[in-house]
Scaffold this motif. Structure first.
Motif, PDB file in Angstrom:
ATOM      1  N   MET A  43       0.786  -1.231  -0.353  1.00 18.47           N
ATOM      2  CA  MET A  43      -0.026   0.337  -0.114  1.00 18.47           C
ATOM      3  C   MET A  43       0.955   1.175   0.212  1.00 18.47           C
ATOM      4  O   MET A  43       2.094   1.136   1.226  1.00 18.47           O
ATOM      5  N   THR A  44       0.314   2.359  -0.862  1.00 23.00           N
ATOM      6  CA  THR A  44       1.667   3.553  -0.635  1.00 23.00           C
ATOM      7  C   THR A  44       0.894   4.573   0.600  1.00 23.00           C
ATOM      8  O   THR A  44      -0.234   4.317   0.588  1.00 23.00           O
ATOM      9  N   SER A  45       1.666   4.811   0.573  1.00 19.02           N
ATOM     10  CA  SER A  45       1.641   5.921   2.229  1.00 19.02           C
ATOM     11  C   SER A  45       1.354   7.127   1.338  1.00 19.02           C
ATOM     12  O   SER A  45       1.019   7.844   0.344  1.00 19.02           O
ATOM     13  N   ARG A  46       0.200   8.174   2.019  1.00 21.26           N
ATOM     14  CA  ARG A  46      -0.027   9.385   2.083  1.00 21.26           C
ATOM     15  C   ARG A  46       1.005  10.488   1.773  1.00 21.26           C
ATOM     16  O   ARG A  46       1.459  10.456   0.145  1.00 21.26           O
ATOM     17  N   PRO A  47       2.903  10.206   2.107  1.00 23.08           N
ATOM     18  CA  PRO A  47       3.818  11.201   1.657  1.00 23.08           C
ATOM     19  C   PRO A  47       3.685  10.638   0.118  1.00 23.08           C
ATOM     20  O   PRO A  47       4.490  11.467  -0.303  1.00 23.08           O
ATOM     21  N   GLU A  48       3.837   9.557  -0.409  1.00 21.99           N
ATOM     22  CA  GLU A  48       4.839   9.197  -1.660  1.00 21.99           C
ATOM     23  C   GLU A  48       3.361   9.792  -2.616  1.00 21.99           C
ATOM     24  O   GLU A  48       3.752   9.391  -3.221  1.00 21.99           O
ATOM     25  N   ALA A  49       2.576   9.140  -1.703  1.00 21.93           N
ATOM     26  CA  ALA A  49       1.210   9.056  -2.674  1.00 21.93           C
ATOM     27  C   ALA A  49       1.011  11.274  -3.274  1.00 21.93           C
ATOM     28  O   ALA A  49       1.072  10.936  -3.876  1.00 21.93           O
ATOM     29  N   LEU A  50       1.555  11.811  -1.812  1.00 22.67           N
ATOM     30  CA  LEU A  50       1.751  13.650  -2.506  1.00 22.67           C
ATOM     31  C   LEU A  50       3.107  13.586  -3.172  1.00 22.67           C
ATOM     32  O   LEU A  50       2.445  14.237  -3.512  1.00 22.67           O
ATOM     33  N   ARG A  51       3.901  13.166  -3.151  1.00 22.44           N
ATOM     34  CA  ARG A  51       5.236  13.197  -4.069  1.00 22.44           C
ATOM     35  C   ARG A  51       4.480  12.695  -5.746  1.00 22.44           C
ATOM     36  O   ARG A  51       4.198  13.565  -6.357  1.00 22.44           O
ATOM     37  N   GLU A  52       4.039  11.681  -5.259  1.00 22.62           N
ATOM     38  CA  GLU A  52       3.658  11.428  -7.067  1.00 22.62           C
ATOM     39  C   GLU A  52       2.358  12.540  -7.350  1.00 22.62           C
ATOM     40  O   GLU A  52       2.819  13.270  -8.481  1.00 22.62           O
ATOM     41  N   LEU A  53       1.653  13.169  -6.327  1.00 21.63           N
ATOM     42  CA  LEU A  53       1.175  14.199  -7.669  1.00 21.63           C
ATOM     43  C   LEU A  53       1.977  15.427  -7.556  1.00 21.63           C
ATOM     44  O   LEU A  53       1.161  16.599  -9.225  1.00 21.63           O
ATOM     45  N   GLU A  54       2.693  15.119  -6.972  1.00 20.73           N
ATOM     46  CA  GLU A  54       3.501  17.059  -7.213  1.00 20.73           C
ATOM     47  C   GLU A  54       4.026  16.695  -8.441  1.00 20.73           C
ATOM     48  O   GLU A  54       4.145  17.501  -9.108  1.00 20.73           O
ATOM     49  N   ARG A  55       4.749  15.681  -8.669  1.00 16.71           N
ATOM     50  CA  ARG A  55       5.901  14.894 -10.572  1.00 16.71           C
ATOM     51  C   ARG A  55       4.620  15.282 -10.952  1.00 16.71           C
ATOM     52  O   ARG A  55       5.032  16.029 -12.290  1.00 16.71           O
ATOM     53  N   GLU A  56       3.642  14.415 -11.332  1.00 19.78           N
ATOM     54  CA  GLU A  56       2.509  14.689 -12.526  1.00 19.78           C
ATOM     55  C   GLU A  56       2.149  15.825 -12.282  1.00 19.78           C
ATOM     56  O   GLU A  56       1.947  16.830 -13.630  1.00 19.78           O
ATOM     57  N   MET A 100       2.349  18.364 -15.276  1.00 13.20           N
ATOM     58  CA  MET A 100       1.197  19.032 -16.577  1.00 13.20           C
ATOM     59  C   MET A 100       1.464  21.040 -16.772  1.00 13.20           C
ATOM     60  O   MET A 100       1.669  21.286 -17.221  1.00 13.20           O
ATOM     61  N   MET A 101       2.173  21.529 -15.241  1.00 14.46           N
ATOM     62  CA  MET A 101       2.668  22.819 -15.374  1.00 14.46           C
ATOM     63  C   MET A 101       3.016  23.012 -16.585  1.00 14.46           C
ATOM     64  O   MET A 101       3.207  23.938 -16.901  1.00 14.46           O
ATOM     65  N   ARG A 102       4.385  22.298 -16.685  1.00 20.16           N
ATOM     66  CA  ARG A 102       5.517  22.108 -17.863  1.00 20.16           C
ATOM     67  C   ARG A 102       4.768  22.340 -19.363  1.00 20.16           C
ATOM     68  O   ARG A 102       5.391  23.190 -20.181  1.00 20.16           O
ATOM     69  N   ARG A 103       3.701  21.265 -19.437  1.00 22.16           N
ATOM     70  CA  ARG A 103       3.237  21.501 -20.666  1.00 22.16           C
ATOM     71  C   ARG A 103       2.149  22.001 -20.627  1.00 22.16           C
ATOM     72  O   ARG A 103       2.237  22.862 -22.011  1.00 22.16           O
TER      73      ARG A 103
END
Length: 146
Positions: A1-14, A18-21
């Motif tokens: 199971m993914t931890s909340r901090p890992e999920a938030l890092r993934e969200l920030e990355r994505e 999106m912002m660069r694009r």
């Protein structure tokens, strides 16, 4: 199971991807509308097209930019022939800013091919999936303050 901090890092990355694009696409669209159009002015132009004639003070509130910066962007758009200024019929001392016929034509010429491009890229997405994604983005934007 993914931890909340890992999920938030993934969200920030994505979101970063999106912002660069989005920045790149906005710059490309601005240039396609007019070679001298600035990206920030392109966003304002699109907003004016969607919302109709507005006072500069309304643009200040929407874009969270001071009146001087809005005035410079509006003047830039006027100089390029993309917006018109008219007296506000509700208050003759005030001015309304609206997209000119030329500005509307140029935006349409840029936006329609881009929508077709999106349609091709998202061809395997159903309309419901697209709306679900838009709703999730809306919820995300609302959670971050609009």
């Amino acid at each position: 199971m993914t931890s909340r901090p890992e999920a938030l890092r993934e969200l920030e990355r994505e979101v970063g991807v999106m912002m660069r694009r989005v920045r790149r696409v906005i710059a490309e669209r601005a240039h396609a509308v007019h070679p001298e159009l600035q990206s920030s002015s392109y966003l304002m132009l699109g907003y004016l097209l969607d919302q109709g004639p507005l006072r500069a003070s309304a643009l200040c509130a929407v874009f969270d930019v001071d009146k001087g910066a809005i005035s410079r962007q509006v003047q830039h758009l006027v100089d390029l022939g993309l917006v018109d200024r008219t007296r506000d019929p509700a208050d003759g001392r005030a001015t309304l800013i609206s997209v000119s016929e030329e500005g509307a034509r140029r935006i349409h010429d840029v936006v329609e091919p881009r929508r077709k491009w999106y349609d091709e890229r998202l061809g395997d997405w159903t309309a419901d999936e697209i709306l679900d994604f838009a709703a999730t983005l809306s919820r995300y934007n609302e959670a971050l303050g609009g």
